[in-house]
Motif scaffolding. Structure first.
Motif, PDB file in Angstrom:
ATOM      1  N   ASP A 138     -22.715  33.943 -18.672  1.00 26.44           N
ATOM      2  CA  ASP A 138     -21.398  33.345 -18.455  1.00 26.44           C
ATOM      3  C   ASP A 138     -21.056  33.300 -16.972  1.00 26.44           C
ATOM      4  O   ASP A 138     -21.454  34.173 -16.203  1.00 26.44           O
ATOM      5  CB  ASP A 138     -20.301  34.167 -19.157  1.00 26.44           C
ATOM      6  N   ARG A 195     -22.084  29.822 -31.102  1.00 21.97           N
ATOM      7  CA  ARG A 195     -23.058  29.644 -30.047  1.00 21.97           C
ATOM      8  C   ARG A 195     -24.206  28.793 -30.504  1.00 21.97           C
ATOM      9  O   ARG A 195     -24.755  29.015 -31.576  1.00 21.97           O
ATOM     10  CB  ARG A 195     -23.609  31.020 -29.750  1.00 21.97           C
ATOM     11  N   VAL A 244     -11.088  35.591 -29.925  1.00 20.45           N
ATOM     12  CA  VAL A 244     -12.483  35.856 -29.571  1.00 20.45           C
ATOM     13  C   VAL A 244     -13.315  34.592 -29.683  1.00 20.45           C
ATOM     14  O   VAL A 244     -13.002  33.706 -30.467  1.00 20.45           O
ATOM     15  CB  VAL A 244     -13.103  36.918 -30.502  1.00 20.45           C
ATOM     16  N   GLY A 245     -14.371  34.531 -28.903  1.00 22.86           N
ATOM     17  CA  GLY A 245     -15.403  33.531 -29.122  1.00 22.86           C
ATOM     18  C   GLY A 245     -15.500  32.463 -28.063  1.00 22.86           C
ATOM     19  O   GLY A 245     -16.549  31.861 -27.882  1.00 22.86           O
ATOM     20  N   GLU A 246     -14.416  32.185 -27.374  1.00 16.50           N
ATOM     21  CA  GLU A 246     -14.412  31.121 -26.375  1.00 16.50           C
ATOM     22  C   GLU A 246     -13.140  31.302 -25.560  1.00 16.50           C
ATOM     23  O   GLU A 246     -12.222  32.008 -25.982  1.00 16.50           O
ATOM     24  CB  GLU A 246     -14.407  29.750 -27.072  1.00 16.50           C
ATOM     25  N   PRO A 247     -13.089  30.658 -24.409  1.00 17.90           N
ATOM     26  CA  PRO A 247     -11.858  30.751 -23.620  1.00 17.90           C
ATOM     27  C   PRO A 247     -10.695  30.158 -24.413  1.00 17.90           C
ATOM     28  O   PRO A 247     -10.875  29.179 -25.137  1.00 17.90           O
ATOM     29  CB  PRO A 247     -12.167  29.896 -22.390  1.00 17.90           C
ATOM     30  N   VAL A 306     -21.501  38.197 -35.207  1.00 19.74           N
ATOM     31  CA  VAL A 306     -21.350  39.578 -34.748  1.00 19.74           C
ATOM     32  C   VAL A 306     -19.911  40.065 -34.905  1.00 19.74           C
ATOM     33  O   VAL A 306     -19.662  41.243 -35.176  1.00 19.74           O
ATOM     34  CB  VAL A 306     -21.841  39.744 -33.296  1.00 19.74           C
ATOM     35  N   THR A 307     -18.951  39.165 -34.755  1.00 15.97           N
ATOM     36  CA  THR A 307     -17.555  39.570 -34.880  1.00 15.97           C
ATOM     37  C   THR A 307     -17.282  40.169 -36.252  1.00 15.97           C
ATOM     38  O   THR A 307     -16.560  41.165 -36.381  1.00 15.97           O
ATOM     39  CB  THR A 307     -16.623  38.373 -34.600  1.00 15.97           C
ATOM     40  N   THR A 328     -29.323  35.030 -32.587  1.00 16.41           N
ATOM     41  CA  THR A 328     -28.349  34.278 -31.802  1.00 16.41           C
ATOM     42  C   THR A 328     -29.069  33.311 -30.882  1.00 16.41           C
ATOM     43  O   THR A 328     -30.247  33.496 -30.569  1.00 16.41           O
ATOM     44  CB  THR A 328     -27.408  35.212 -31.023  1.00 16.41           C
ATOM     45  N   THR A 382     -22.778  38.701 -28.902  1.00 15.63           N
ATOM     46  CA  THR A 382     -23.631  39.311 -29.920  1.00 15.63           C
ATOM     47  C   THR A 382     -24.403  40.486 -29.307  1.00 15.63           C
ATOM     48  O   THR A 382     -24.551  41.544 -29.914  1.00 15.63           O
ATOM     49  CB  THR A 382     -24.637  38.264 -30.454  1.00 15.63           C
ATOM     50  N   ARG A 434     -20.407  29.088 -20.205  1.00 13.58           N
ATOM     51  CA  ARG A 434     -21.815  29.418 -20.015  1.00 13.58           C
ATOM     52  C   ARG A 434     -22.382  28.700 -18.799  1.00 13.58           C
ATOM     53  O   ARG A 434     -22.041  27.558 -18.527  1.00 13.58           O
ATOM     54  CB  ARG A 434     -22.624  29.010 -21.254  1.00 13.58           C
ATOM     55  N   ASN A 476     -20.801  26.133 -26.774  1.00 16.44           N
ATOM     56  CA  ASN A 476     -19.949  26.922 -27.644  1.00 16.44           C
ATOM     57  C   ASN A 476     -19.091  25.956 -28.462  1.00 16.44           C
ATOM     58  O   ASN A 476     -18.109  25.420 -27.979  1.00 16.44           O
ATOM     59  CB  ASN A 476     -19.089  27.831 -26.762  1.00 16.44           C
ATOM     60  N   TRP A 482     -13.375  39.297 -24.635  1.00 17.73           N
ATOM     61  CA  TRP A 482     -14.647  38.667 -24.256  1.00 17.73           C
ATOM     62  C   TRP A 482     -15.793  39.633 -24.543  1.00 17.73           C
ATOM     63  O   TRP A 482     -15.760  40.798 -24.113  1.00 17.73           O
ATOM     64  CB  TRP A 482     -14.677  38.293 -22.773  1.00 17.73           C
ATOM     65  N   TRP A 483     -16.754  39.135 -25.293  1.00 20.75           N
ATOM     66  CA  TRP A 483     -17.960  39.919 -25.565  1.00 20.75           C
ATOM     67  C   TRP A 483     -18.999  38.999 -26.149  1.00 20.75           C
ATOM     68  O   TRP A 483     -18.811  37.778 -26.165  1.00 20.75           O
ATOM     69  CB  TRP A 483     -17.657  41.127 -26.465  1.00 20.75           C
ATOM     70  N   ASP A 518      -7.171  38.972 -25.690  1.00 20.19           N
ATOM     71  CA  ASP A 518      -8.226  37.948 -25.555  1.00 20.19           C
ATOM     72  C   ASP A 518      -9.495  38.724 -25.228  1.00 20.19           C
ATOM     73  O   ASP A 518      -9.662  39.219 -24.123  1.00 20.19           O
ATOM     74  CB  ASP A 518      -7.823  36.991 -24.429  1.00 20.19           C
TER      75      ASP A 518
HETATM   76  C1  WTA Z   1     -18.132  33.155 -25.276  1.00 20.19           C
HETATM   77  C2  WTA Z   1     -19.011  36.256 -29.878  1.00 20.19           C
HETATM   78  C3  WTA Z   1     -14.232  33.254 -23.213  1.00 20.19           C
HETATM   79  C4  WTA Z   1     -18.936  33.511 -24.033  1.00 20.19           C
HETATM   80  C5  WTA Z   1     -18.270  37.587 -29.809  1.00 20.19           C
HETATM   81  C6  WTA Z   1     -19.987  34.458 -24.578  1.00 20.19           C
HETATM   82  C7  WTA Z   1     -15.819  33.927 -24.746  1.00 20.19           C
HETATM   83  C8  WTA Z   1     -20.274  33.880 -25.935  1.00 20.19           C
HETATM   84  C9  WTA Z   1     -14.923  34.897 -25.267  1.00 20.19           C
HETATM   85  C10 WTA Z   1     -20.787  34.898 -26.909  1.00 20.19           C
HETATM   86  C11 WTA Z   1     -13.609  34.983 -24.692  1.00 20.19           C
HETATM   87  C12 WTA Z   1     -16.809  35.024 -26.329  1.00 20.19           C
HETATM   88  N1  WTA Z   1     -13.323  34.148 -23.675  1.00 20.19           N
HETATM   89  N2  WTA Z   1     -15.459  33.125 -23.721  1.00 20.19           N
HETATM   90  N3  WTA Z   1     -12.698  35.834 -25.132  1.00 20.19           N
HETATM   91  N4  WTA Z   1     -15.582  35.562 -26.245  1.00 20.19           N
HETATM   92  N5  WTA Z   1     -16.960  34.037 -25.439  1.00 20.19           N
HETATM   93  O1  WTA Z   1     -22.631  35.899 -29.080  1.00 20.19           O
HETATM   94  O2  WTA Z   1     -19.513  32.335 -23.519  1.00 20.19           O
HETATM   95  O3  WTA Z   1     -21.277  34.415 -30.614  1.00 20.19           O
HETATM   96  O4  WTA Z   1     -21.136  34.525 -23.767  1.00 20.19           O
HETATM   97  O5  WTA Z   1     -20.316  36.443 -29.503  1.00 20.19           O
HETATM   98  O6  WTA Z   1     -19.018  33.345 -26.372  1.00 20.19           O
HETATM   99  O7  WTA Z   1     -20.871  34.363 -28.199  1.00 20.19           O
HETATM  100  P1  WTA Z   1     -21.344  35.259 -29.413  1.00 20.19           P
END
Ligand code: WTA
Length: 649
Positions: free
Chosen positions: A500, A526, A384-387, A308-309, A262, A414, A515, A521, A411-412, A409
């Motif tokens: 974040d 990422r 998932v993945g961004e706001p 990772v999702t 990542t 990798t 971030r 993003n 937030w997590w 919604d």
């Molecule tokens: C962003 C994806 C807002 C955040 C699972 C994080 C989010 C990065 C959200 C991780 C969410 C992921 N709301 N931002 N629900 N979910 N992010 O490693 O900036 O590909 O640090 O994992 O995506 O991206 P990664």
């Protein structure tokens, strides 16, 4: 941002794994006595030798060491397959929906999953793969991707999946990075009616690789080109001969299950390492509670297994829970913008989990693509993945969910293995745009960015860190524990730093603001700005490059590159196209800059540091608020950059 709240319906709460009171009680238990809480919930998976120690974690800088269930042994694939194949052999484990809607879908039962995974495991053994060896997967979204992941887990090999959209160079770096013994690929990956030549890409990647890497090729389209005897192996031929049973290896809870690369703020992507025991407990538990998964539900996560999702919520979490998980090979807009909803209707999907970028793209195509399908099977929606912006949230809620389905919604990262901030659908009143509250065992803290002081008022804004550990946390960076400690545990001592920023409102709800490092993003993917910069400067015409993100209506963020050319090189439209293409081939299509601005100079301090804050502002078309530019070596470069900015309202 909106502060309107959507409480769970009484009916949903009554049938959910957790209502509000259960959530509060379990959350409190999980943080007051993590040892007891995770000791109990670790039993949700089968252990060969049960653990007697639950938690052994240290965040002291210079000595970060994370272990969960450290004396337990298990096999991840036996947990995801064998126990369900014994109890419910005919239950569908995987529904495979191909790219072409005219190609029949396939239903793979747990019995068949056991046979197919065993065949794959035996083929890998035949190629000399054993415990601890690394296997790289570069595959389409086909059932063989799941078989390959589980086959590695079965024999104790460590998989590293490379997203099929990555270039040969990126693939090669990852094959070499972990010294893989075998790379598993397919002839071609059909996606959105087009085909990516995976085997040809792999051939290129292996040109600069270590000698002796074997290539196992799954047949998907039959579009095969070159073949090197002794290096390339025909998976389908070998699998047909292989035994349909492979004994699962006994693995320690802390043995690595997979590596996943990542992007970070500096240097090349890092290999995030996840464990076997703690990771599986956390993936399975979050899958059950966040999605309120019940037996016989059909669960669909639209991610790719290259992210990772896909690891946690297409394969490991759902299968550990004996679920039916849908794997979709295609894209949301092929053959038309109704594909997601057609698939939901066709397979009677109950929980649907996707990225805001897909929702924004589909929202723009009009409601008619949604309403023509029967979506009454849907019970829950996730993102998932961004706001997620409130407009997309409301559209998802009203048009897709018909106002009936709670939205989670999540937030997590990798690094975190599974959800850390998320509503539980029977427990949490949601607010559009907020990832709401922590999952069990998760202790978010908001720190003042410069002093690192914890802000203890409920309403707070700052950087998001985590106190203490949870079982799904990454354990190290592959081959570089120093980098692991430096990246996540050095800026704010005693905490895990997420990268974040966030706001916590007066109700204790978390709102991710994006971030705070040089990671952008793009469509939920990422990307390190440093990666794109190093690809650009590798081009012979480029002297210097600086890359920043800027707001993009569909992608969330777009990639904005400032490029300084070598003396004497002419800045032409053709060269711009050439550089876009160059980045695509160096990294992959997802890294292609959206805007390239020719920059005669970059704003630098007298010590030569590029002032990214200024570049970000100009890219955002917000140059009225540039702040202090007096420390610049040559303030006049800023005027030129503003004058020729590419993103104009
Ligand atoms: C962003 C994806 C807002 C955040 C699972 C994080 C989010 C990065 C959200 C991780 C969410 C992921 N709301 N931002 N629900 N979910 N992010 O490693 O900036 O590909 O640090 O994992 O995506 O991206 P990664």
């Amino acid at each position: 941002m909106s502060d309107k709240t959507y409480p769970p319906s009484a009916e949903f709460a009554a049938n959910a794994h957790a209502d509000a009171a259960t959530y509060e009680a379990m959350y409190t238990a999980s943080v007051t006595d993590p040892e007891a809480f995770w000791g109990e919930h670790g039993k949700r998976i089968d252990w060969i030798k049960p653990y007697t120690k639950v938690k052994n974690t240290r965040y002291d800088f210079g000595d970060v060491d994370i272990k969960w269930y450290e004396d337990g042994t298990l096999n991840v694939s036996a947990n995801c397959i064998d126990r369900h194949a014994a109890a419910t052999p005919d239950k569908t484990a995987i529904i495979f929906e191909p790219d072409e809607p005219t190609e029949p879908a396939r239903h793979i039962s747990y019995r068949e999953l056991l046979e197919q995974t065993s065949r794959m495991a035996n083929v890998l053994k035949g190629l000399g793969v054993g415990k601890g060896d690394r296997v790289v997967l570069y595959l389409p979204m086909i059932p063989e991707a799941a078989y390959a992941m589980l086959a590695c887990a079965r024999i104790g090999a460590v998989h590293s999946i490379v997203f099929a959209g990555f270039s040969p160079d990126a693939l090669g770096a990852r094959i070499n990075g972990c010294n893989a013994k075998v790379v598993i690929t397919a002839d071609e990956a059909p996606r959105g009616g087009r085909k990516t030549p995976l085997k040809t890409n792999t051939d290129k990647a292996l040109l600069h690789g270590n000698d002796g890497v074997k290539c196992l090729v799954v047949k998907r389209t039959g579009g095969q080109t070159t073949w090197i005897d002794g290096r390339d192996f025909d998976y389908n031929a070998l699998a047909a001969e292989a035994s349909t049973y492979c004994t699962p290896a006994e693995m320690n809870a802390e043995d690595p299950l997979f590596i996943l690369y990542t992007s970070g703020s500096t240097g090349q992507p890092k290999g995030v390492v996840h464990s076997s025991g703690g990771y599986l407990v956390f993936a399975a538990m979050t899958h059950q509670y966040t999605f309120d998964y019940h037996d016989n539900d059909v669960f669909w996560c639209t991610a790719d297994v290259g992210w990772v999702t896909g690891h946690s919520y297409i394969v490991y979490g759902p299968l550990a829970n004996g679920a039916t998980t849908l794997m979709f090979e295609g894209v949301p807009t092929y053959p038309d913008a109704g594909r997601f909803w057609a698939v939901c209707e066709k397979h009677k999907v109950n929980q649907f989990y996707t990225a805001p970028t897909a929702l924004r793209a589909l929202m723009g195509q009009g409601n008619e693509w949604v309403v023509k399908y029967d979506l009454s099977s849907l019970k829950l929606l996730g993102t998932v993945g961004e706001p997620i912006n409130p407009e997309a949230w409301n559209w998802y809620n009203d048009v897709v969910g018909g106002g009936r389905c709670p939205i989670v919604d999540t937030w997590w990262q990798t690094e975190t293995g599974g959800h850390l901030l998320t509503p539980l659908p029977g427990a949490t009143a949601t607010k559009p745009g907020s990832a709401t509250r922590p999952f069990f065992g998760v202790q978010p803290v908001v720190l003042e960015p410069t002093t690192g002081e914890e802000i203890t008022d409920t309403a707070a804004e700052g950087v998001l860190c985590l106190r203490d550990s949870w079982p799904g946390q990454m354990r190290t960076v592959w081959g570089d524990h120093e980098r692991f400690m430096k990246t996540y545990f050095s800026d704010y001592k005693g905490y895990y730093f997420t990268g974040d920023g966030c706001r916590r409102d007066a109700d204790g709800y978390y709102w991710i603001t994006g971030r705070v490092d040089d990671v952008i993003n793009v469509s939920g993917h990422r990307m390190g700005t440093a990666e794109v910069e190093s690809a650009l400067v590798a081009h012979e015409t480029v002297a210097e490059a600086a890359v920043v993100g800027y707001p993009h209506d569909v992608k969330g963020q777009g990639i904005y590159a400032y490029v300084t050319l070598m003396a004497g090189v002419e800045a032409t439209e053709e060269l711009r196209k050439e550089l876009e293409k160059w980045v695509r081939t160096e990294i992959g299509p997802i890294a292609k800059p959206d805007l390239i601005q020719w920059a005669p100079g970059l704003p630098k301090t007298r010590s030569g540091k590029i002032m990214r804050r200024i570049l970000r502002k100009i890219a955002e078309d917000d140059f009225g608020a540039l702040g202090d530019t007096s420390t610049l070596a040559d303030p006049s470069v800023v005027d030129d950059l503003i004058e020729n900015r590419m993103n104009r309202a």
